[in-house]
Design an enzyme around this catalytic site. Structure first.
Site, short mmCIF file in Angstrom:
data_model
loop_
_atom_site.label_atom_id
_atom_site.label_comp_id
_atom_site.label_asym_id
_atom_site.label_seq_id
_atom_site.Cartn_x
_atom_site.Cartn_y
_atom_site.Cartn_z
N ASP A 1 0.69 -1.16 0.26
CA ASP A 1 -0.10 0.17 -0.08
C ASP A 1 0.94 1.24 0.17
O ASP A 1 1.76 1.44 0.62
CB ASP A 1 -0.86 -0.03 1.41
CG ASP A 1 -1.93 1.18 1.44
OD1 ASP A 1 -2.81 1.24 0.27
OD2 ASP A 1 -1.75 1.86 2.10
N GLU B 1 1.57 -0.65 -5.01
CA GLU B 1 0.64 0.34 -5.43
C GLU B 1 1.43 1.76 -5.48
O GLU B 1 1.46 2.34 -4.40
CB GLU B 1 -0.49 0.30 -4.41
CG GLU B 1 -1.59 1.48 -4.56
CD GLU B 1 -2.44 2.20 -3.46
OE1 GLU B 1 -3.39 2.77 -3.70
OE2 GLU B 1 -1.58 2.19 -2.31
#
Length: 556
Positions: free
Chosen positions: A214, A277
């Site tokens: 993330d 990401e």
């Protein structure tokens, strides 16, 4: 002779799969947004046991792996992306035994499992942040500006709206690029590095096959935390260069993690991967995250954000393939996820375009990610009442900015109308899945659902679409079966073929893919035998009529 191909059509048998070394290079990976996938206990929230019970559905769909969003102990200020304990399962989602059983069940079905890791920030309930002395070593605290330190240390804004700083009762300020409950970690502290390597080893020992990282572009901030001096800084994607995203120093972290992943895989005889990401301002910057000694994949958000126009799509595809080829990596395509407007809605509210875009994506070289529910053609839910909204951006200062991700596509929308989400926020793409039945919660679980499902979703359920050759679910199943069986799909060469204006034609070994981005039929010489189309395509003698907003795969 006239032949009409409806979607889907049977696929011819073909020897081999054409898959190269490294399973991730052409894998199709399905994102499970856990709280909205399947509920086993009736509390209205999806959980690990519910996901495990639905794994056979994913196996039958034809995907290679499953990515699970966070299920760790969390106050749930941001849907679990505010982690209080990275080694514990939140009771909302089950137990550590449930996680272990899900991983084992997936492996028994031949599915790999990727889990989220959240290294840019923790929850403010994390033990480190709860200890005032530890907090000031392992997070980013700064004195304020002004006579009494009453002003934030700089002008940075939160991605969720409002300032990126919160003042403590001791008078200093801490940085949070997201919600105030998500303080940013200080990656200059070696103890932070050591802790995350230990967290990775914990889950690798439990059997996971990789990590989706993330905010992989966000851990390192520019020295001195300088002011930006202009607005529109909180957007996740764009050409802007920001002092808190995509700093060069982040790559040292990813190189260390790649060494860990490779060492673990070599020792245990399995390939484990890291997926970034990373919202980078260009395809060239994004490719840096997948150099041979860094992560294995990086989501291609430039492709996700491209308008439904042939020139724009071709430009993004060319730039993406060139950038990843320069570092020897596959391109990782994606159209929807839990942070952006579902592509059925984003592409002008057109299911036809969404189906065509999916077939285009699955024909491209590299890996692809599917977001739960897109195989059902689910649209964004745009009429959620305020009292049920849970996206933290909704409650922050910049409520109408759409800063979290791409929101509307006015150029692609019919008659120029906006076709985005509800104020640009994320609850609308997170509404729980419809599995069966005519009424909510459509088999999601024995109780209700944490976000209300539309009353007209009865025809979109898995049960309603299964066996219907015209359904979006059966289109996905047919496309994934073909992708697995045809040697020319997946990782490998691609070239463009001549095509009329508004039409894309790309060739893979033994296959031609045509995409008509126009709103009307286009005729062209039939390039081969039609295999699969997102809309009925007519072949009359040697001429093919491509329906508007459609994609067709041809055997050549």
């Amino acid at each position: 002779m006239t032949q009409e191909l409806t979607s889907p059509s049977p696929a011819p048998q073909a020897p081999g799969t054409g898959r190269g070394p490294g399973w991730w290079r052409d894998a199709v990976i399905y994102q499970v947004y856990l709280r909205s996938f399947a509920d086993s206990d009736g509390d209205g929230i999806g959980d690990l046991r519910g996901a495990r019970e639905r794994l056979p559905y994913l196996k039958d769909l034809g995907v290679d792996a499953v990515w699970l969003t966070p299920f760790y102990a969390s106050p749930q200020a941001d849907g679990g992306y505010d982690v209080a304990d990275y080694r514990a399962v939140d009771p909302l989602f089950g137990t550590l035994q449930d996680a272990d059983e899900l991983i084992r069940a997936a492996h028994d079905l031949g599915l790999r499992v990727i889990v989220d890791i959240v290294p840019n920030h923790t929850s403010d309930r994390h033990p480190w942040f709860q200890d005032p002395e530890l907090a000031r070593q392992r997070y980013l605290f700064r004195p304020g500006k002004g006579e009494s330190g009453e002003l934030p240390p700089n002008d940075w804004e939160s991605v969720f709206g409002g300032p990126a700083w919160t003042r403590t009762d001791r008078g200093d300020w801490y940085l949070h690029l997201f919600a105030p409950e998500q303080p940013d970690l200080n990656w200059d502290n070696p103890e932070v590095h050591a802790e995350f390597e230990a967290i990775m080893r914990f889950w690798l020992d439990l059997g996971v096959d990789g990590f989706r990282v993330d905010v992989a572009h966000g851990m390192i901030k520019a020295p001195g935390l300088p002011d930006i001096g202009h607005g529109a800084q909180a957007q996740l994607i764009g050409a802007q260069v920001l002092p808190f995203f995509d700093q060069d120093g982040v790559h040292a972290i990813h190189r260390a993690w790649r060494r860990l992943l490779d060492g673990y895989g070599d020792a245990r005889g399995k390939q484990v991967i890291g997926v970034a990401e990373a919202w980078a301002p260009s395809a060239e910057r994004l490719a840096l995250y997948v150099r041979p000694d860094e992560l294995h994949q990086a989501f291609n958000f430039q492709f996700l954000n491209a308008p439904w126009q042939s020139d724009a799509l071709r430009s993004v595809i060319d730039a993406s393939l060139a950038a990843t080829a320069s570092v020897g990596a596959p391109t990782t395509w994606v159209l929807s996820n839990h942070d952006v407007v579902r592509h059925t809605t984003r592409l002008g509210g057109s299911l036809a375009r969404a189906r065509a875009a999916t077939l285009l994506m699955l024909a491209l070289p590299g890996s692809a990610y599917l977001y739960q529910g897109e195989e059902l053609g689910l649209p964004e839910v745009t009429d959620l009442p305020d009292e049920v909204r849970q996206d933290p951006a909704f409650f922050r200062g910049g409520r109408a900015t759409g800063a979290v991700g791409p929101g509307t596509d006015t150029e692609s929308a019919p008659d120029g109308a906006a076709a985005g989400g509800q104020d640009g926020f994320r609850d609308g793409c997170r509404v729980p899945l419809p599995w069966s039945g005519e009424l909510p919660p459509y088999g999601f679980g024995p109780g209700g659902s944490w976000l209300p499902q539309p009353a007209d979703w009865g025809g979109l359920t898995v049960a309603a679409q299964t066996g219907d050759p015209a359904s979006t679910l059966e289109l996905y199943r047919a496309a994934l079966e073909l992708r697995r069986r045809l040697p020319g799909l997946g990782d490998g060469p691609m070239s463009w073929a001549p095509a009329p204006d508004g039409v894309l034609a790309l060739t893979r070994p033994g296959l031609l893919c045509t995409v008509n981005t126009l709103g009307h039929d286009v005729g062209l010489p039939a390039p081969g035998t039609p295999l699969l189309s997102s809309a009925p395509v007519t072949v009359d003698d040697a001429t093919a009529q491509l329906p508007g907003d459609s994609c067709t795969w041809w055997a050549i």
